[in-house]
Design a protein around this motif. Structure first.
Motif, mmCIF file in Angstrom:
data_model
loop_
_atom_site.group_PDB
_atom_site.id
_atom_site.type_symbol
_atom_site.label_atom_id
_atom_site.label_comp_id
_atom_site.label_asym_id
_atom_site.label_seq_id
_atom_site.Cartn_x
_atom_site.Cartn_y
_atom_site.Cartn_z
ATOM 1 N N THR B 42 0.823 -1.217 0.000
ATOM 2 C CA THR B 42 0.000 0.000 0.000
ATOM 3 C C THR B 42 0.856 1.266 0.000
ATOM 4 O OG1 THR B 42 -0.165 0.291 2.400
ATOM 5 C CG2 THR B 42 -1.751 -1.205 1.383
ATOM 6 N N ARG B 43 2.162 1.119 0.062
ATOM 7 C CA ARG B 43 3.021 2.309 0.025
ATOM 8 C C ARG B 43 2.779 3.071 -1.267
ATOM 9 N NH1 ARG B 43 3.949 2.896 5.111
ATOM 10 N NH2 ARG B 43 5.744 1.817 6.015
ATOM 11 N N SER B 44 2.696 4.362 -1.137
ATOM 12 C CA SER B 44 2.395 5.198 -2.297
ATOM 13 C C SER B 44 3.673 5.929 -2.702
ATOM 14 C CB SER B 44 1.291 6.178 -1.890
ATOM 15 O OG SER B 44 1.003 7.042 -2.940
ATOM 16 N N ILE B 45 4.171 5.605 -3.909
ATOM 17 C CA ILE B 45 5.449 6.163 -4.349
ATOM 18 C C ILE B 45 5.169 7.160 -5.460
ATOM 19 C CG2 ILE B 45 7.733 5.600 -5.290
ATOM 20 C CD1 ILE B 45 7.103 4.499 -2.428
ATOM 21 N N LYS B 46 5.485 8.393 -5.180
ATOM 22 C CA LYS B 46 5.086 9.462 -6.115
ATOM 23 C C LYS B 46 6.272 10.348 -6.473
ATOM 24 C CE LYS B 46 0.258 9.983 -4.839
ATOM 25 N NZ LYS B 46 -0.107 8.990 -5.847
ATOM 26 N N ASN B 47 6.082 11.127 -7.566
ATOM 27 C CA ASN B 47 6.971 12.217 -7.948
ATOM 28 C C ASN B 47 8.440 11.800 -8.011
ATOM 29 O OD1 ASN B 47 4.607 13.709 -7.952
ATOM 30 N ND2 ASN B 47 4.807 14.196 -5.791
ATOM 31 N N ALA B 48 9.291 12.538 -7.264
ATOM 32 C CA ALA B 48 10.731 12.301 -7.367
ATOM 33 C C ALA B 48 11.081 10.867 -6.980
ATOM 34 C CB ALA B 48 11.474 13.279 -6.462
ATOM 35 N N SER B 49 10.388 10.338 -5.987
ATOM 36 C CA SER B 49 10.725 8.976 -5.557
ATOM 37 C C SER B 49 10.309 7.957 -6.620
ATOM 38 C CB SER B 49 10.101 8.637 -4.201
ATOM 39 O OG SER B 49 8.739 8.887 -4.194
ATOM 40 N N PHE B 52 13.001 8.095 -9.300
ATOM 41 C CA PHE B 52 14.172 7.385 -8.798
ATOM 42 C C PHE B 52 13.953 5.879 -8.884
ATOM 43 C CE2 PHE B 52 16.482 5.365 -5.311
ATOM 44 C CZ PHE B 52 17.767 5.865 -5.485
ATOM 45 N N ALA B 53 12.764 5.469 -8.478
ATOM 46 C CA ALA B 53 12.472 4.032 -8.449
ATOM 47 C C ALA B 53 12.455 3.435 -9.854
ATOM 48 C CB ALA B 53 11.126 3.794 -7.761
ATOM 49 N N ILE B 267 7.877 -1.494 -8.357
ATOM 50 C CA ILE B 267 8.045 -0.561 -7.232
ATOM 51 C C ILE B 267 7.678 -1.238 -5.916
ATOM 52 C CG2 ILE B 267 7.146 1.572 -6.213
ATOM 53 C CD1 ILE B 267 7.189 2.797 -9.010
ATOM 54 N N LEU B 270 10.679 -2.924 -4.814
ATOM 55 C CA LEU B 270 11.677 -2.013 -4.258
ATOM 56 C C LEU B 270 11.308 -1.579 -2.838
ATOM 57 C CD1 LEU B 270 12.598 0.219 -7.325
ATOM 58 C CD2 LEU B 270 13.626 -1.913 -6.537
ATOM 59 N N VAL B 271 10.003 -1.409 -2.622
ATOM 60 C CA VAL B 271 9.561 -1.070 -1.263
ATOM 61 C C VAL B 271 9.889 -2.218 -0.309
ATOM 62 C CG1 VAL B 271 7.516 -0.696 0.172
ATOM 63 C CG2 VAL B 271 7.778 0.566 -1.967
ATOM 64 N N MET C 1 17.523 13.172 -6.201
ATOM 65 C CA MET C 1 17.353 12.145 -5.150
ATOM 66 C C MET C 1 18.434 11.080 -5.301
ATOM 67 S SD MET C 1 13.956 9.925 -4.279
ATOM 68 C CE MET C 1 13.047 11.250 -3.543
ATOM 69 N N PHE C 4 16.308 6.129 -2.021
ATOM 70 C CA PHE C 4 14.878 5.870 -2.191
ATOM 71 C C PHE C 4 14.120 6.424 -0.993
ATOM 72 C CE2 PHE C 4 11.494 2.381 -2.804
ATOM 73 C CZ PHE C 4 10.783 3.179 -3.680
ATOM 74 N N GLU C 5 13.696 7.681 -1.127
ATOM 75 C CA GLU C 5 12.864 8.275 -0.075
ATOM 76 C C GLU C 5 11.461 8.405 -0.622
ATOM 77 O OE1 GLU C 5 15.166 11.731 0.364
ATOM 78 O OE2 GLU C 5 16.106 11.066 2.216
ATOM 79 N N TYR C 6 10.474 8.172 0.231
ATOM 80 C CA TYR C 6 9.108 8.283 -0.270
ATOM 81 C C TYR C 6 8.697 9.750 -0.240
ATOM 82 C CZ TYR C 6 9.165 3.303 1.038
ATOM 83 O OH TYR C 6 9.490 1.984 1.196
ATOM 84 N N ALA C 7 8.367 10.272 -1.411
ATOM 85 C CA ALA C 7 7.883 11.648 -1.457
ATOM 86 C C ALA C 7 6.530 11.722 -0.749
ATOM 87 C CB ALA C 7 7.747 12.074 -2.917
ATOM 88 N N ALA C 9 2.814 11.779 0.016
ATOM 89 C CA ALA C 9 1.699 11.259 -0.787
ATOM 90 C C ALA C 9 0.405 11.539 -0.045
ATOM 91 C CB ALA C 9 1.885 9.758 -1.019
ATOM 92 N N ASN C 328 1.586 7.064 3.309
ATOM 93 C CA ASN C 328 2.682 6.220 3.792
ATOM 94 C C ASN C 328 2.924 6.343 5.294
ATOM 95 O OD1 ASN C 328 3.272 5.163 1.259
ATOM 96 N ND2 ASN C 328 4.457 6.977 0.723
#
Lengths: 280, 319, 480
Positions: B42-49, B52-53, B267, B270-271, C1, C4-7, C9, C328
């Motif tokens: 359920t982790r939400s990976i957005k924008n810059a991350s 990167f991912a 992703i 990766l989480v 970046m 791996f940092e979570y932006a 959300a 998150n």
């Protein structure tokens, strides 16, 4: 010359023994016509304390016994009662002023009620437990368990029947109890104690006190090692006192009117729910 | 507990010691581990991350073709894709490796070298992939062929039959043997085919056994059996490499393979890495994703992030 | 970046239509409180005011009780059980339809992470209505006694830790069994209850069947003592629960209580350690530890103490503390300043009594009420942090040597709500479960809830059960 009867000394029943009261006090019990019957013990708060200690000590063993065994021991009590029927009949006639027929009927009914409760011991979780269909990979079940130490204020009418239904309901599931007999009609209770003492019941499972319930109400209500109270034998005012004091450790407090009632049993159980994942 | 290499060897001195050690591993609770994996998904990976991912995932892809119908043409096309995943965008990194059958290794290696893909290793599946059902002599020859042809990575399969019948020593010895053939020349990835091991307890046992035998990577699946690289299986393997690192100081990589087709899937992986083995494992040196279709989805998502509009498969190459 | 940092959300709040002021919900309508007194509810994550809420005066409570009484007599008791059930089904469906809106509002008002409101609080609340809807016309099969009858008007007082979910736990069985309700939400979290009132309007629930009076402890006390109610259901602190039991001791009101706990979470050395660590985390950090059944006393077998502690610390350093609306976020805001102070007070007692405090490095937001995930090791049974309910993200770690000792320590408390058991050995699970004095036992899992699963405590953790067929017993009268 007529033979002089040997009279019974009525004593308390604590932890399987028949001690005199700690305070040495007795009070006079008269029959329904006002004639002297006996001088039973007037239990003190210290006798109550001892009875609670005995009930607590007996709790683990009694609740850990198999339900089958508990059922057999309750049934054994019915057998013993049957053997002493005439003594109970005499006591009921004297104390409650009932006709011999009515007294005999009450004893029969009381014996049958023992048998009724004896048969419940190994059916309570079947009837009151459940497996619960939770939405997930879990096995989930609920089982009723004895609440612990129950104090019973016995009723003054139909004393034997009320004693049997209160005690039978409480102990069939594994509770241990302290019975405070009806003040004016304690003799059936003590005779019942003699039955229990000869019926394989472990010491301390049932403890019986006689005396003035009014002086014990507050001590029962406030006792932190009593888990539940059957207030059927108390007035509404006394019940309120037990409830007020009993709030401190949230005693489970109930009043009953039905003789044979599953609700009597279910009122003195706690339901335990267990979850376990289902997986490999 | 930190063990030195001597006591690691001691743990697997003989089959009995190995069995005893594997029995000391804590069990895995299926519902618990699946719950944890589901929560992490359920982790939400957005924008810059997310940017990167995506690039990290591209660098981790072991771009794979393992078909009976593979031809030199197909393999060369794959190599082109591996080195320049998006011909229109030179900022896209190359993938982690190209993964092929051993008869295609020399073709892949030569082609990669000819297009400037010197740092893209060729991984060869080995030891009678995918079933592992062959004599040890065949498995040895299979591996040697691949190494001779220039494989930089060997993806061997374990003998699941031996594992499931409790002949752990045999499996262990075989991994050790293949590792010795790889020597310094090639990295060894050990494929469990977790879909055939079935239980997470088996996955954990296999992970420790392979790591004790010298695996550089542990890999979920051949891609030929489902289920393959499910998040909870990968989670169990990531826990194993984490704990093995604590125990021995040695870092072993993890390679999920099979069933990872979308950026979202990647992703999620990766989480899992980030929150289980930790950020040190977020590198192609320690985490690879065996895939083929995934790469194009990553590229399309990358375009979406860059251009702010959803892309189409017309804009990625089908190789 | 470079790593791996979570932006951030964040979940959008645009789905929620916050009103500046909320009235009381009495007899099917929102009404202004008599005298016009209001109080504010704030977002504990930033201390910003969310809305003004009506403070119910005594006469407002009177009105609500009258409305409930009238509805009981004239409408609800004349509604057939199956029709009652259909209203509950409707409510369940509307809750599902508006789930996201409820989740966001709950997170804003309570401070708990959106992940939990979205995945747990709101879906479970809907599930409770769906489950109980089906019971409405099957009560004779529930085994709660023959000819079960509703009490009449039920007064319900719910806490701030799971505002909508606790509403569902109370309202769904009460309505299914044919009672009408006057509900008092917690002072710091009234908003989802008021939004729920809208759901009842949409569902066409007859006026007066559910009434909601917002206010504080005094409002609750007035409701408890109201002669017009026949049954009280309370979830909250043990202290207040005992007070209610005293207050009604001279009446014939029925009472069920869900109170505090100090749950033991027992980790045997043969446990699935990684999953056990997850269970410890969920046991104490779920909902910021604002959970009556939290596994707040960790009992670890000494032989695995180091391993468990190390893994726990490592896992704790992954807990994401911060903006509850961020998808998150694992650990949100403490619900109120008062609660934060209580947690500080007890944690400080842990320091002064000689336990060792540890928290992972983590940055806490400037505004709002926050407390780092915290463990205390070297805790003794005699320490306050081993005996008193902290109701925050603070875990006390104790050890044991044998199963007998684990049981002894686990049961050595006046509470008896929950317990956890972690072992791979089936017979040991059953042995342990049999001996634990607790109403809910999670074996190889923790903090799982379901409408079909009875929940409630032994000893001073409460009276009665909620959920399952056992929970129905609280809302019916039978001969006994």
């Amino acid at each position: 010359m007529a033979r002089i009867d040997v009279l019974k000394t009525y004593k308390l029943y604590i932890n399987g023994a028949f001690p005199r009261g700690e305070s040495g006090r007795v009070y006079e019990v008269k029959d329904s016509k006002g004639a002297f019957l006996a001088n039973p013990c007037q239990a003190s708060r210290k006798d109550l304390r001892e009875a609670v200690v005995a009930a607590r000590a007996a709790q683990n063993g009694w609740v850990s016994a198999t339900a089958y065994l508990r059922g057999q021991i309750l049934y054994r009590a019915a057998e013993m009662m049957q053997a002493r029927k005439s003594e109970f009949v005499d006591a009921i006639i004297a104390l409650e002023g009932k006709s011999p027929k009515a007294a005999s009927d009450e004893v029969d009914s009381a014996i049958d009620t023992w048998v009724w409760y004896a048969g419940w011991s190994d059916k309570v979780s079947t009837i009151a437990g459940s497996t619960n269909q939770v939405s997930g990979p879990f096995y989930n079940f609920t089982i009723p368990e004895a609440v612990g130490v129950v104090t019973i204020f016995a009723e003054a009418k139909s004393t034997l029947l009320s004693l049997v239904s209160s005690i039978g309901a409480a102990i069939s599931t594994g509770n241990t109890c302290i019975v405070i007999a009806a003040e004016k009609a304690p003799l059936t209770a003590i005779t019942l104690a003699e039955v229990l003492a000869t019926s394989d019941l472990p010491h301390g499972v049932v403890n019986i006190l006689t005396g003035k319930s009014a002086e014990l109400v507050s001590w029962v209500g406030s006792h932190m090692d009593i888990d539940a109270v059957d207030v059927s034998g108390l007035t509404k005012k006394q019940e309120a006192d037990v409830r007020l004091e009993g709030a401190e450790n949230l005693k489970r407090i109930h009043r009953f009117t039905e003789v044979r009632s599953a609700q009597r049993i279910l009122s003195f159980v706690e339901n335990k729910t267990v979850w376990h994942p289902i997986g490999i | 507990m930190l063990l030195n290499s001597v006591s690691v060897d001691e743990l697997a001195r003989d089959e009995e010691s190995l069995k005893r050690f594997l029995r000391t591993l804590p069990p895995v609770d299926q519902v618990g581990v699946e719950g944890r994996a589901a929560m992490l998904s359920t982790r939400s990976i957005k924008n810059a991350s997310k940017n990167f991912a995506i690039d990290l995932a591209i660098r981790m892809v072991d771009l794979t073709t393992l078909e009976g119908a593979d031809t030199p043409g197909k393999v060369k096309a794959l190599c082109n894709k591996a080195v320049r995943p998006d011909p229109t965008d030179s900022t896209v990194p190359h993938v982690g490796a190209v993964c092929v059958y051993n008869d295609m290794v020399s073709i892949a290696r030569a082609h990669l070298d000819s297009i400037g893909g010197h740092d893209v290793p060729v991984a060869a599946v080995s030891t009678a992939f995918p079933s592992g059902r062959a004599s040890q002599a065949v498995k040895i020859q299979d591996t040697k062929d691949a190494l001779d042809a220039g494989a930089g990575e060997i993806d061997m399969v374990i003998d699941r039959g031996a594992f499931l019948s409790g002949r752990y020593g045999e499996v262990f010895d075989e991994i050790k043997l293949i590792k010795s053939l790889c020597g310094e020349k090639a990295h060894l990835k050990v494929i469990f085919e977790t879909g055939e091991l079935v239980t997470y307890d088996n996955v954990r046992k296999a992970s420790f056994m392979a790591m004790l035998a010298g695996a550089d990577f542990i890999k979920t699946s051949t891609g030929k059996v489902a289920p393959a690289a499910t998040p909870p299986v990968v989670l169990v393997m990531l826990e194993a490499v984490r704990d093995f690192h604590i125990m021995t100081g040695r870092k072993v990589g993890v390679k999920p393979a099979g069933g990872i087709r979308t950026t979202k899937d990647a992703i999620k992986q990766l989480v899992l890495v980030n929150e289980t083995a930790g950020e040190e494992w977020l590198s192609p040196n320690l985490f690879r994703i065996g895939a083929s279709a995934l790469l194009n989805d990553l590229l399309m998502q990358r375009m979406k992030m860059r251009d702010g509009r959803y892309s189409s498969s017309n804009y990625v190459t089908l190789d | 970046m470079t790593k791996f940092e979570y932006a951030p959300a964040p979940e959008s709040t645009s789905i929620v239509d916050l009103k500046s002021e909320y009235g009381l919900f009495i007899n099917g309508k929102f009404v202004a409180p008599k005298g016009g007194k209001t109080f504010v509810t704030i977002n504990p994550a930033n201390e910003k005011i969310l809305a003004k809420v009506a403070y119910a005066s005594n006469s407002d409570v009177d009105k609500a009780v009258i409305a409930a009484t009238e509805a009981f007599k004239k409408t609800w008791s004349r509604t057939s059980p199956s029709e009652r059930g259909k209203y509950l089904y409707r409510i369940a469906r509307i809750l599902q339809e508006r789930a996201r809106e409820f989740a966001v509002l709950e997170t804003m008002d309570n401070g708990k992470p959106i992940r939990e409101t979205r995945d747990i609080d709101i879906p479970l609340a809907a599930a409770h209505f769906f489950y109980h809807a089906g019971w409405a016309d099957k009560l004779e099969f529930a085994g709660v006694g023959s000819n079960p009858k509703p009490h009449g008007v039920v007064g319900q007082i719910i806490p701030w830790n799971f505002p909508l979910l606790m509403l569902a736990w109370k309202v769904a069985p009460a309505l299914a069994t044919g009672n009408t309700v006057v509900l008092k939400p917690a002072e710091t979290t009234p908003l989802t209850a008021l939004l729920f009132a809208e759901v009842c309007q949409q569902a066409g629930l007859p006026a007066g069947v559910l009434n909601i009076v917002t206010g504080d402890g005094a409002t609750g006390a007035y409701l408890v003592n109201h002669p017009g109610i026949q049954k009280i259901a309370f979830t909250g602190s043990t202290q207040v629960g005992k007070g209610i039991a005293r207050a009604i001791s001279g009446t014939s009101k029925a009472l069920t209580l869900e109170l505090g706990g100090k749950g033991a979470n027992i980790i045997y050395d043969d446990a699935a350690i990684d999953e056990a660590v997850e269970g410890i985390i969920s046991g104490i950090f779920f909902n910021q530890g604002h959970v009556c059944c939290a596994g707040s006393r960790l009992l670890v077998q000494e032989s695995v103490l180091d391993e468990v502690t190390e893994k726990l610390k490592r896992r704790m350093s992954l807990i994401r503390v911060g903006d509850p609306l961020d998808k998150n976020t694992d650990l949100g805001a403490i619900n109120s300043k008062a609660q934060l102070e209580k947690i500080h007070e007890l944690a400080n007692s842990g320091d002064s009594e000689g336990a060792q405090r540890w928290s992972p490095e983590c940055e806490l937001p400037g505004a709002g009420f926050w407390f780092k995930p915290t463990i205390f090791s070297g805790v003794a049974q005699s320490h306050r942090i081993a005996r008193e309910e902290i109701f925050g993200p603070v875990l006390s770690i104790l050890t044991f040597r044998t199963p007998q000792e684990a049981i002894e320590k686990a049961n050595n408390t006046p509470f008896g709500l929950s317990a956890g058991i972690w072992t791979d050995k089936g017979s040991k699970i059953l042995w342990t479960a049999q001996r634990l004095k607790a109403g809910v036992i999670w074996a190889n899992t923790f903090n799982k809830f379901d409408p079909a699963s009875p929940f409630g405590g032994y000893k001073e953790s409460g009276w009665g059960r909620e959920g399952g067929r056992h929970g129905l017993a609280a809302y019916v009268k039978v001969a006994k």
